[in-house]
Write an enzyme that holds these catalytic residues in place. Structure first.
Site, PDB file in Angstrom:
ATOM      1  CD  GLU A  99      -5.317  -5.781  -0.983  1.00  0.00           C
ATOM      2  OE1 GLU A  99      -4.661  -4.716  -0.913  1.00  0.00           O
ATOM      3  OE2 GLU A  99      -6.187  -6.080  -0.150  1.00  0.00           O
ATOM      4  CB  CYS A 158      -8.645  -4.554  -3.384  1.00  0.00           C
ATOM      5  SG  CYS A 158      -7.409  -3.267  -3.113  1.00  0.00           S
ATOM      6  CD  GLU A 176      -0.932   5.335   4.665  1.00  0.00           C
ATOM      7  OE1 GLU A 176      -1.637   4.517   5.265  1.00  0.00           O
ATOM      8  OE2 GLU A 176      -0.245   6.196   5.246  1.00  0.00           O
ATOM      9  CG  ASN A 177      -0.940  11.347  -2.139  1.00  0.00           C
ATOM     10  OD1 ASN A 177      -1.432  12.419  -1.790  1.00  0.00           O
ATOM     11  ND2 ASN A 177      -0.095  11.230  -3.147  1.00  0.00           N
ATOM     12  CG  ASN A 219      -0.474  -0.218   2.521  1.00  0.00           C
ATOM     13  OD1 ASN A 219       0.510  -0.905   2.727  1.00  0.00           O
ATOM     14  ND2 ASN A 219      -1.145   0.350   3.507  1.00  0.00           N
ATOM     15  CB  CYS A 244     -10.756  -1.934   0.431  1.00  0.00           C
ATOM     16  SG  CYS A 244     -10.017  -1.520  -1.163  1.00  0.00           S
ATOM     17  CB  SER A 283      -4.496  13.995  -1.592  1.00  0.00           C
ATOM     18  OG  SER A 283      -5.808  13.991  -2.086  1.00  0.00           O
TER      19      SER A 283
END
Length: 132
Positions: free
Chosen positions: A56, A90, A45-46, A43, A87, A48
């Site tokens: 995935e 995904c 992240e950002n 994963n 989620c 935003s």
């Protein structure tokens, strides 16, 4: 089909590469293409949050960008007491590129494992068959 130890090890190893400065919730994945090629995903992240990408989907997008379209197994790992669950976004990507019967192995900490399938994660999928 039970996940091979190499696939499990790669999904767990990916946890250390996850870019998670906000949630501190790493997820790792190992996607196995039909020809046996392995794709790790993390994963990313950002600031935003909506631009964050899951492990995935990272694995799938890497594989798809290299021309792969058929897959035989997905392993997902997280630092969770129970096996981690993907989620909805995904799950929909899985439904786009995998057969409903494709095995998915979910891993939690301390060797906790759940074996399921794409259909088990997303019954009643929306697919190209829904277009008339």
């Amino acid at each position: 089909m039970k996940a091979e130890q190499e696939w499990i090890d790669l999904a767990i190893a990916a946890l250390d590469q996850a870019y998670v400065p906000y949630s501190h919730f790493p997820v790792g994945a190992c996607l196995v293409a039909a020809d046996g090629t392995l794709y790790q995903g993390i994963n990313i992240e950002n600031a935003s949050y909506g631009l964050t990408n899951c492990a995935e989907r990272t694995a799938f997008f890497k594989a798809i960008s290299e021309g792969k379209r058929q897959f035989k197994h997905l392993v997902i790992a997280g630092h969770t007491p129970e096996p981690i669950s993907p989620c909805g976004a995904c799950r929909q990507v899985m439904a786009e590129f995998c057969t409903p019967e494709m095995p998915v192995t979910l891993l939690g900490d301390n060797g906790v494992v759940k074996e399921t399938t794409v259909e088990g994660l997303l019954p009643y999928t929306f697919t190209n068959k829904d277009f008339h």
